[in-house]
Design a protein around this motif. Structure first.
Motif, PDB file in Angstrom:
ATOM      1  N   CYS A  35       0.905  -1.200  -0.017  1.00  0.00           N
ATOM      2  CA  CYS A  35       0.138   0.024   0.137  1.00  0.00           C
ATOM      3  C   CYS A  35       0.722   1.079   0.171  1.00  0.00           C
ATOM      4  N   GLY A  36       2.005   1.119   0.390  1.00  0.00           N
ATOM      5  CA  GLY A  36       2.902   2.234   0.211  1.00  0.00           C
ATOM      6  C   GLY A  36       2.879   3.138   1.550  1.00  0.00           C
ATOM      7  N   LEU A  37       2.259   2.690   2.545  1.00  0.00           N
ATOM      8  CA  LEU A  37       2.034   3.704   3.707  1.00  0.00           C
ATOM      9  C   LEU A  37       3.387   3.503   4.566  1.00  0.00           C
ATOM     10  N   VAL A  38       3.715   4.585   5.240  1.00  0.00           N
ATOM     11  CA  VAL A  38       4.745   4.320   6.425  1.00  0.00           C
ATOM     12  C   VAL A  38       4.497   3.306   7.532  1.00  0.00           C
ATOM     13  N   VAL A  39       5.581   2.332   7.765  1.00  0.00           N
ATOM     14  CA  VAL A  39       5.174   1.265   8.756  1.00  0.00           C
ATOM     15  C   VAL A  39       5.973   1.268   9.931  1.00  0.00           C
ATOM     16  N   ASP A  40       5.169   1.118  11.151  1.00  0.00           N
ATOM     17  CA  ASP A  40       5.922   1.405  12.397  1.00  0.00           C
ATOM     18  C   ASP A  40       6.886   0.001  12.552  1.00  0.00           C
ATOM     19  N   PRO A  41       8.129   0.315  12.657  1.00  0.00           N
ATOM     20  CA  PRO A  41       9.013  -0.899  12.789  1.00  0.00           C
ATOM     21  C   PRO A  41       8.839  -1.941  13.598  1.00  0.00           C
ATOM     22  N   ARG A  42       8.102  -1.639  14.558  1.00  0.00           N
ATOM     23  CA  ARG A  42       7.642  -2.637  15.704  1.00  0.00           C
ATOM     24  C   ARG A  42       6.661  -3.407  15.424  1.00  0.00           C
ATOM     25  N   LEU A  43       5.460  -2.832  14.319  1.00  0.00           N
ATOM     26  CA  LEU A  43       4.400  -3.527  14.061  1.00  0.00           C
ATOM     27  C   LEU A  43       4.363  -3.821  12.470  1.00  0.00           C
ATOM     28  N   PHE A  44       5.246  -4.800  11.953  1.00  0.00           N
ATOM     29  CA  PHE A  44       4.916  -4.985  10.466  1.00  0.00           C
ATOM     30  C   PHE A  44       5.305  -6.436  10.444  1.00  0.00           C
ATOM     31  N   PHE A  45       4.844  -6.926   9.084  1.00  0.00           N
ATOM     32  CA  PHE A  45       5.021  -8.524   8.859  1.00  0.00           C
ATOM     33  C   PHE A  45       5.947  -8.499   7.815  1.00  0.00           C
ATOM     34  N   ALA A  46       6.806  -9.712   7.630  1.00  0.00           N
ATOM     35  CA  ALA A  46       7.644 -10.020   6.477  1.00  0.00           C
ATOM     36  C   ALA A  46       7.037 -10.957   5.562  1.00  0.00           C
ATOM     37  N   VAL A  47       7.017 -10.458   4.493  1.00  0.00           N
ATOM     38  CA  VAL A  47       6.330 -11.334   3.440  1.00  0.00           C
ATOM     39  C   VAL A  47       7.283 -11.334   2.179  1.00  0.00           C
ATOM     40  N   ASP A  48       8.008 -12.533   1.761  1.00  0.00           N
ATOM     41  CA  ASP A  48       8.809 -12.859   0.811  1.00  0.00           C
ATOM     42  C   ASP A  48      10.196 -11.452   1.169  1.00  0.00           C
ATOM     43  N   ASP A  49      10.677 -11.399   2.318  1.00  0.00           N
ATOM     44  CA  ASP A  49      11.617 -10.645   2.424  1.00  0.00           C
ATOM     45  C   ASP A  49      11.253  -9.238   2.301  1.00  0.00           C
ATOM     46  N   ASP A  50      10.079  -8.831   2.453  1.00  0.00           N
ATOM     47  CA  ASP A  50       9.395  -7.237   2.063  1.00  0.00           C
ATOM     48  C   ASP A  50       8.765  -7.064   3.313  1.00  0.00           C
ATOM     49  N   VAL A  51       8.625  -5.749   3.559  1.00  0.00           N
ATOM     50  CA  VAL A  51       7.792  -5.201   4.717  1.00  0.00           C
ATOM     51  C   VAL A  51       6.394  -5.052   4.200  1.00  0.00           C
ATOM     52  N   VAL A  52       5.555  -5.546   5.020  1.00  0.00           N
ATOM     53  CA  VAL A  52       4.062  -5.339   4.775  1.00  0.00           C
ATOM     54  C   VAL A  52       3.423  -5.155   6.061  1.00  0.00           C
ATOM     55  N   CYS A  53       2.525  -4.035   5.788  1.00  0.00           N
ATOM     56  CA  CYS A  53       1.714  -3.637   7.139  1.00  0.00           C
ATOM     57  C   CYS A  53       0.769  -4.646   7.699  1.00  0.00           C
ATOM     58  N   GLY A  54       0.064  -4.371   8.861  1.00  0.00           N
ATOM     59  CA  GLY A  54      -0.661  -5.455   9.403  1.00  0.00           C
ATOM     60  C   GLY A  54      -2.072  -5.424   8.642  1.00  0.00           C
ATOM     61  N   GLU A  55      -2.602  -4.390   8.166  1.00  0.00           N
ATOM     62  CA  GLU A  55      -3.738  -4.301   7.466  1.00  0.00           C
ATOM     63  C   GLU A  55      -3.558  -5.039   5.966  1.00  0.00           C
ATOM     64  N   CYS A  56      -2.575  -4.763   5.394  1.00  0.00           N
ATOM     65  CA  CYS A  56      -2.368  -5.552   3.927  1.00  0.00           C
ATOM     66  C   CYS A  56      -2.104  -7.151   4.345  1.00  0.00           C
ATOM     67  N   TYR A  57      -1.263  -7.296   5.435  1.00  0.00           N
ATOM     68  CA  TYR A  57      -0.966  -8.626   5.839  1.00  0.00           C
ATOM     69  C   TYR A  57      -2.324  -9.401   6.052  1.00  0.00           C
ATOM     70  N   LEU A  58      -3.229  -9.167   6.902  1.00  0.00           N
ATOM     71  CA  LEU A  58      -4.673  -9.391   7.236  1.00  0.00           C
ATOM     72  C   LEU A  58      -5.227  -9.546   6.033  1.00  0.00           C
ATOM     73  N   GLY A  59      -5.470  -8.673   5.244  1.00  0.00           N
ATOM     74  CA  GLY A  59      -6.198  -8.625   4.012  1.00  0.00           C
ATOM     75  C   GLY A  59      -5.726  -9.570   2.739  1.00  0.00           C
ATOM     76  N   HIS A  60      -4.385  -9.703   2.647  1.00  0.00           N
ATOM     77  CA  HIS A  60      -3.827 -10.539   1.471  1.00  0.00           C
ATOM     78  C   HIS A  60      -3.052 -11.464   1.799  1.00  0.00           C
ATOM     79  N   HIS A  61      -2.509 -11.748   3.119  1.00  0.00           N
ATOM     80  CA  HIS A  61      -1.483 -12.776   3.195  1.00  0.00           C
ATOM     81  C   HIS A  61      -1.880 -13.833   4.475  1.00  0.00           C
ATOM     82  N   ALA A  62      -2.702 -13.485   5.313  1.00  0.00           N
ATOM     83  CA  ALA A  62      -2.793 -14.220   6.442  1.00  0.00           C
ATOM     84  C   ALA A  62      -3.763 -15.469   6.314  1.00  0.00           C
TER      85      ALA A  62
END
Length: 190
Positions: A35-62
Motif C-alpha cells: 500500500c506504500g504507507l509508512v510502517v511502524d518498525p515494531r508492527l510489521f510483517f515480513a512477506v517474501d523478505d519485504d515489509v508489509v503492514c498489518g492491514e495488508c497482511y490481514l487482507g492478503h497474506h494471513a
C-alpha cells in the motif's frame, strides 16, 4: 564504520536508520510494499523478505480459517490440506472439539465419528439404524447381520441361503412344504 545506504532510494542514511530483514531504510522509506504507507518498525510483517503492514497482511497474506473464514493470527490446526483456529476445529453437528479424536471431512465439513456414522453410514433395512461393521447385502439393500431374519419365523438367516416372498427374506426351512401351510400367501418364489 561505513555509512548505511537506504535500500529504497540508494542514498546514504545520515541520522537515524531503520534496520530490518538485513536491510537499512530511511525512516520515511520503511513502507509497506503493497500500500506504500509508512510502517511502524515494531508492527510489521515480513512477506517474501519485504515489509508489509498489518492491514495488508490481514487482507492478503494471513491464512484464513476453513470454518469461520477469518484470519488466523494465533496457533492453528492444519488437517486435510486446510487450516483452522483451534476453537473452530469442531464437529459441525455437535461442536465437539476434534483436535485429539477421529474425524471425517465431507465436502469441507468436519464430523466426529459418531455423527459421521449417523449421517452417512448405510442404514439397516430392518431397524433403520446405521450399519457400522459387517453387513448382509440382500434384496438390493443392507442389513445388520443380527437383523437379517426370516419374515415368517423371525429366526436369523445365518447360512444355507434364503428365498424371497413378497420382497422379504424367508429361510429355507419356512419354504419347505412340510413346515408351512400351502396357501397362496405362504408360497415362496423359487
Amino acid at each position: 564504520m561505513t555509512p548505511s545506504i537506504c535500500c529504497r532510494c540508494n542514498e546514504q542514511i545520515r541520522h537515524r536508520a531503520v534496520c530490518s530483514l538485513g536491510k537499512a531504510y530511511h525512516p520515511h522509506h520503511f513502507t509497506c510494499t503493497e500500500c506504500g504507507l509508512v510502517v511502524d518498525p515494531r508492527l510489521f510483517f515480513a512477506v517474501d523478505d519485504d515489509v508489509v503492514c498489518g492491514e495488508c497482511y490481514l487482507g492478503h497474506h494471513a491464512a484464513r480459517c476453513s470454518a469461520c473464514r477469518t484470519p488466523i493470527l494465533e496457533r492453528c490446526f492444519s488437517a486435510v490440506g486446510r487450516k483452522w483456529h483451534e476453537r473452530c476445529f469442531r464437529c459441525v453437528s455437535c461442536s465437539k472439539p476434534l483436535i485429539s479424536s477421529s474425524f471425517f471431512d465431507i465436502n469441507g465439513y468436519l464430523f466426529c465419528k459418531k455423527h459421521f456414522r449417523e449421517q452417512f453410514s448405510p442404514r439397516c433395512a430392518a431397524c433403520g439404524e446405521p450399519i457400522e461393521d459387517r453387513a448382509v447385502v440382500a434384496l438390493a439393500t443392507k442389513w445388520h447381520v443380527e437383523c437379517f431374519r426370516c419374515f415368517i419365523c423371525r429366526q436369523r438367516i445365518i447360512t444355507g441361503g434364503f428365498r424371497i416372498h413378497k420382497g422379504q427374506p424367508i429361510c429355507l426351512a419356512c419354504c419347505q412344504p412340510t413346515t408351512i401351510a400351502l396357501s397362496p400367501q405362504n408360497l415362496c418364489a423359487l
